[in-house]
Design a protein around this motif. Structure first.
Motif, mmCIF file in Angstrom:
data_model
loop_
_atom_site.group_PDB
_atom_site.id
_atom_site.type_symbol
_atom_site.label_atom_id
_atom_site.label_comp_id
_atom_site.label_asym_id
_atom_site.label_seq_id
_atom_site.Cartn_x
_atom_site.Cartn_y
_atom_site.Cartn_z
ATOM 1 N N SER A 187 -55.101 13.491 -82.456
ATOM 2 C CA SER A 187 -55.827 13.850 -81.621
ATOM 3 C C SER A 187 -54.825 13.865 -80.625
ATOM 4 C CB SER A 187 -56.757 12.619 -81.920
ATOM 5 O OG SER A 187 -57.924 12.953 -82.261
ATOM 6 N N SER A 203 -54.411 20.635 -85.994
ATOM 7 C CA SER A 203 -54.924 20.770 -84.900
ATOM 8 C C SER A 203 -54.591 21.202 -83.842
ATOM 9 C CB SER A 203 -56.055 19.331 -84.789
ATOM 10 O OG SER A 203 -56.200 18.721 -84.556
ATOM 11 N N ARG A 238 -62.363 13.214 -83.073
ATOM 12 C CA ARG A 238 -63.606 13.795 -84.362
ATOM 13 C C ARG A 238 -65.119 13.472 -84.407
ATOM 14 N NH1 ARG A 238 -63.680 18.385 -87.988
ATOM 15 N NH2 ARG A 238 -60.852 18.454 -87.957
ATOM 16 N N LEU A 276 -57.008 28.839 -87.203
ATOM 17 C CA LEU A 276 -56.905 29.041 -86.059
ATOM 18 C C LEU A 276 -56.618 29.992 -85.160
ATOM 19 C CD1 LEU A 276 -56.601 25.040 -85.981
ATOM 20 C CD2 LEU A 276 -58.449 26.316 -85.346
ATOM 21 N N VAL A 325 -60.456 21.270 -89.890
ATOM 22 C CA VAL A 325 -58.950 21.038 -89.395
ATOM 23 C C VAL A 325 -58.623 19.303 -89.853
ATOM 24 C CG1 VAL A 325 -57.953 21.963 -87.666
ATOM 25 C CG2 VAL A 325 -59.180 23.226 -88.152
ATOM 26 N N ALA A 383 -57.229 25.389 -91.320
ATOM 27 C CA ALA A 383 -56.259 25.082 -89.909
ATOM 28 C C ALA A 383 -55.142 26.978 -89.908
ATOM 29 C CB ALA A 383 -55.326 24.056 -90.192
ATOM 30 N N GLY A 426 -56.982 16.902 -88.499
ATOM 31 C CA GLY A 426 -56.148 16.041 -87.059
ATOM 32 C C GLY A 426 -54.713 17.059 -86.822
ATOM 33 N N VAL A 433 -64.266 20.347 -82.080
ATOM 34 C CA VAL A 433 -63.373 20.059 -83.200
ATOM 35 C C VAL A 433 -63.910 21.566 -83.920
ATOM 36 C CG1 VAL A 433 -62.402 18.806 -84.294
ATOM 37 C CG2 VAL A 433 -62.223 17.344 -82.690
ATOM 38 N N SER A 440 -55.693 24.408 -81.809
ATOM 39 C CA SER A 440 -57.110 24.040 -81.698
ATOM 40 C C SER A 440 -57.454 23.845 -80.429
ATOM 41 C CB SER A 440 -58.235 23.130 -82.962
ATOM 42 O OG SER A 440 -57.863 21.647 -83.045
#
Length: 430
Positions: free
Chosen positions: A80, A191, A129, A50, A186, A47, A188, A182, A194
């Motif tokens: 998410s 993320s 994901r 990124l 990484v 992560a 959630g 996704v 991302s």
């Protein structure tokens, strides 16, 4: 991002300069481990890569077909949805699309939304994901049905963010939907920077590259010393305070634009660090509002907390009109920004005067670069805390237990966790 640790020195609980100096050698060791994880793109540590690995052009291309929607519905849960919501809440202005996050399965709330929104001018951003998350897929099926009932072709109004396999990937392939992948490694809750967190920002027309540049500027500060890295300073300091009894971390932004940031922080801190009987409970507050409620507890209650005060150094302002009202004339000629700054500094001083630890975090302003700095910095801080506490930062076994239990109750398979529901003890008072 700027971190001021002055108000944790000689507080109760608190640390001394000597303690920070000794902790710094452990930070150096932890940094080496984090760097190795980043270089090998290990799960979780990836992560922090990124800012270099996210493809902002890919995200912009995926949403190109949707031209200035009136509304955006994100269907996702936990990480998410929270990253996207945090970025959007920080940057949104009245001329942007209205955004909604179906991150719960409360039928009253979902019915109310679907009965009032214009689905014909809405983009649905569905994020999972695995493509099998029960809450997300259930809500997506409900939204699909509502669109069909409104004679809206859902496949023309949907973008999917998911993994390489699973129900959502199959659905996207079957209907030629735009798909964002996704990234591997990484979790959630890490993320936000991302495809998971940036699709809504792209739909809103925010400057994705500036968000990533802000994150990259914090990545460049990661080093083997807490005195050179704001992120590591915060992670190490909160760990040290927790070891000395500050088991609650009350995050209090002095900016309504950052109110959702406190929600995002709560998941990051709780799910990452609450393992093996250790961790720090995140609490959410808003300055100056919660000076009139929660601050009483933080200043005069149990000495088991650290308060994290967050603010931008620069913001738009508005003058306070002159008044002849007794006792209020001192406000005339000043501004709301000056009043909020005074409230911030008074809270900080009030806590310090009572010997209560508090940490100041600042960014230059709440804009794309600033929110990128803040998100990356707090992720790196969380990982540093996890290394020092020797917890498995990137797992969430307690969450997975509950998922299995719920799935078993709904007939989604045989799970021993579901049987535990029948063993619930009752002491019912009617």
């Amino acid at each position: 991002m700027y971190v001021d640790l002055g108000n944790i020195l000689e507080t109760t609980p608190g640390v001394t300069p000597d303690i920070l100096d000794r902790l710094d050698s452990r930070v150096a060791t932890a940094h080496d481990r984090i760097q190795t994880g980043m270089e090998n793109e290990e799960h979780g540590y990836a992560a922090l890569n990124l800012p270099e690995t996210v493809d902002t052009d890919e995200i912009k291309t995926a949403v190109d077909r949707f031209d200035d929607p009136e509304s955006i519905i994100t269907v996702g849960i936990g990480g998410s949805a929270l990253g996207a919501a945090t970025i959007d809440a920080a940057l949104s202005t009245p001329d942007h699309a209205d955004t909604y996050y179906l991150d719960n399965v409360d039928p009253e709330a979902i019915n109310a939304l679907l009965e009032t929104i214009d689905l014909e001018d809405t983009v649905v951003n569905v994020v999972s994901r695995s493509g099998t998350t029960a809450e997300t897929l259930a809500n997506f099926l409900v939204v699909q049905e509502a669109m069909a009932d409104a004679d809206v072709e859902w496949s023309d109004r949907t973008v999917v963010t998911t993994g390489d396999e699973g129900n959502l990937r199959d659905l996207a392939d079957a209907h030629d939907l735009p798909v964002l992948r996704v990234p591997d490694g990484v979790p959630g809750r890490f993320s936000a920077l991302s495809t998971v967190g940036l699709a809504v920002a792209a739909l809103q027309g925010y400057d994705l590259d500036a968000i990533v540049e802000g994150a990259a500027s914090e990545a460049d500060k990661l080093s083997g010393s807490l005195y050179d890295s704001p992120a590591y300073a915060y992670g190490a300091a909160t760990y040290a305070l927790a070891e000395r009894g500050a088991l609650t971390n009350a995050l209090m932004p002095y900016s309504e634009d950052l109110e959702y940031f406190a929600e995002w922080f709560a998941q990051l801190w709780a799910e990452s660090l609450g393992k093996d009987g250790v961790g720090q409970t995140p609490a959410r507050a808003l300055g100056a509002t919660d000076q009139h409620s929660q601050l009483q507890l933080y200043r005069a209650g149990p000495r088991d907390k650290v308060v994290t005060l967050v603010r931008p150094r620069n913001r738009r302002d508005r003058q306070i009109p002159e008044t002849d009202l007794d006792g209020l004339s001192y406000l005339g000629g000043s501004s709301l920004g000056e009043l909020l700054a005074a409230e911030f500094e008074a809270t900080e001083a009030s806590l310090a005067a009572a010997g209560r630890p508090n940490i100041r975090i600042e960014i230059d302003r709440v804009d794309e670069r600033g929110i990128g700095e803040l998100l990356y910095g707090m992720e790196a801080a969380c990982i540093m805390y996890g290394e020092l506490a020797n917890v498995s930062t990137f797992t969430q076994p307690a969450v997975e237990w509950g998922k299995r239990a719920a799935r078993g109750l709904l007939g989604g398979g045989e799970f021993e966790e579901a049987a535990a529901v029948a063993d619930k003890r009752e002491l019912l008072i009617e």
